[in-house]
Design an enzyme around this catalytic site. Sequence first.
Site, mmCIF file in Angstrom:
data_model
loop_
_atom_site.group_PDB
_atom_site.id
_atom_site.type_symbol
_atom_site.label_atom_id
_atom_site.label_comp_id
_atom_site.label_asym_id
_atom_site.label_seq_id
_atom_site.Cartn_x
_atom_site.Cartn_y
_atom_site.Cartn_z
ATOM 1 N N ASP A 176 0.813 -1.227 0.000
ATOM 2 C CA ASP A 176 0.000 0.000 0.000
ATOM 3 C C ASP A 176 0.842 1.271 0.000
ATOM 4 O OD1 ASP A 176 -2.239 -1.708 0.271
ATOM 5 O OD2 ASP A 176 -1.963 -1.739 2.444
ATOM 6 N N GLY A 228 -4.014 -4.165 -4.428
ATOM 7 C CA GLY A 228 -5.021 -3.176 -4.799
ATOM 8 C C GLY A 228 -4.308 -1.885 -5.135
HETATM 9 P P1 IMP Z 1 -2.231 -12.786 1.616
HETATM 10 O O1 IMP Z 1 -1.286 -12.213 0.631
HETATM 11 O O2 IMP Z 1 -3.679 -12.565 1.275
HETATM 12 O O3 IMP Z 1 -1.926 -14.218 1.936
HETATM 13 O O4 IMP Z 1 -2.029 -11.992 3.006
HETATM 14 C C1 IMP Z 1 -0.823 -12.105 3.788
HETATM 15 C C2 IMP Z 1 -0.493 -10.769 4.450
HETATM 16 O O5 IMP Z 1 -0.138 -9.822 3.443
HETATM 17 C C3 IMP Z 1 -1.664 -10.139 5.202
HETATM 18 O O6 IMP Z 1 -1.151 -9.415 6.314
HETATM 19 C C4 IMP Z 1 -2.252 -9.158 4.201
HETATM 20 O O7 IMP Z 1 -2.940 -8.093 4.828
HETATM 21 C C5 IMP Z 1 -0.986 -8.676 3.525
HETATM 22 N N1 IMP Z 1 -1.189 -8.209 2.152
HETATM 23 C C6 IMP Z 1 -1.320 -8.959 1.046
HETATM 24 N N2 IMP Z 1 -1.452 -8.171 -0.041
HETATM 25 C C7 IMP Z 1 -1.376 -6.909 0.378
HETATM 26 C C8 IMP Z 1 -1.395 -5.642 -0.281
HETATM 27 O O8 IMP Z 1 -1.510 -5.530 -1.515
HETATM 28 N N3 IMP Z 1 -1.279 -4.547 0.505
HETATM 29 C C9 IMP Z 1 -1.109 -4.640 1.854
HETATM 30 N N4 IMP Z 1 -1.073 -5.790 2.515
HETATM 31 C C10 IMP Z 1 -1.205 -6.925 1.786
#
Ligand code: IMP
Length: 432
Positions: free
Chosen positions: A13, A40
């Site tokens: 982010d 995102g």
């Molecule tokens: P996952 O990638 O959905 O398995 O999530 C693993 C960790 O990465 C969690 O703490 C999510 O909130 C974080 N995370 C995954 N993608 C993003 C992103 O695009 N922005 C911020 N945090 C992310």
Amino acid sequence: MPVTLIIGAQWGDEGKGRVADVLGADADVVARYAGGDNAGHTIAVGDEVFKLHLVPSGILHEDVSCVLGNGMVINPVNLLAEMDGLRARGVDLSPERFLISSRAHIITPAHIALDRASEQALGEQAIGTTLRGIGPAYLDKTGRRGIRAGLMRDAESFADAVHDAIERANVALTGAGASPLDASATALKWIDAAMRLGPYIQDTSQYINRRLGEGARIVCEGAQGTMLDLDHGDYPFVTSSSPVAGGALAGLGFGPLHVDRIVGVTKCFSTRVGSGPMLTELDGALGQRLRGSGENFWDEFGTTTGRSRRCGWLDAVILRHAAQVSGFTELFLTKLDILSGFEFLKIASAWELDGIHLKLPPENLEDLQRAKPVYETMPGWDADLSRMRYQKDLPPAARQYIRRIGELCDTPVRTVGVGPEREQQIALNDAL
Ligand code: IMP
């Protein structure tokens, strides 16, 4: 500049989509190399705001081709929805300019259900994933039982593979107390996705290397950030891919000598979504002020999940680590405008652990959680920065803040963002 890498220096982010949009204007190809629709990226173009999860930000520049690389995990149904949404807004998404790696892996509904079941089983220890099935999809990839996007060229075989993968996952799901999925119904629905995406599938490593041979300029758009890296982040509170510079090479399939610019992107403060340590987190009014009310799209609420982000002071220990792991050649600082009006600002220049000042994070989580930030306090400024376009316009305190960030991580800050619009940025030089 043959290849520029855009790398998140924090926990994701940081505004990488916006930076990719800006640098993509001078590129021929913009490529994503890791992660999936857990990302995102929000981009403001005039009155329009685009929220992208899978499609690279470069798609908003007509002459740029976009690639989803082999290091990614792709949910075909969500990708099609995103493509349809963009098409409805006049964006060209023909296979001539949008390519999907045949080696990328597919996220199925089973991966999403397994992600949810795993988070539920962890209870208070949950990682706080985005519940997009990212971890289970990479688990199948490394377990050598994943489905690769190339199979979508043959819709029937693809549907069979999806069916079998769901049947297999149902064993694990029912074992974990979750409801099984309807394998046949899903497989049938996914034939359609395969038929529509089939024409986009290519060997994108060959494509990128061919374009490099022709002298094309390539921008690699990172997703997530260094502290979410599977190896270099604060494991286990990480994602399942490699968002750092090395991940771009493996996730797209080209050699390191093509890279001549590595742009680390960081906000001027810290944010994190999900669980895990964040030493400079602010709980009270200051944190709330950094987060914003949620009324504006640039406030600190997740583009993918809508979750409110944890906010805190900038942490130079994290930035130093990120700069070292990826070899940043420069920093792009985002959201400096948000810091206007603070009486004072703090930066963690080191962490204290057992009486010792650390310049880099310790490698194990227990030590990291015991460490305390050592702050430097700096004066704030009142001026509204959002209309400023030149370094000389910046108030002295803002320049001092930027300069200190560069000094603390031994990397020059070359650009600062002062608002979400394309033109709301200031190029910086050594005379800062
Ligand atoms: P996952 O990638 O959905 O398995 O999530 C693993 C960790 O990465 C969690 O703490 C999510 O909130 C974080 N995370 C995954 N993608 C993003 C992103 O695009 N922005 C911020 N945090 C992310």
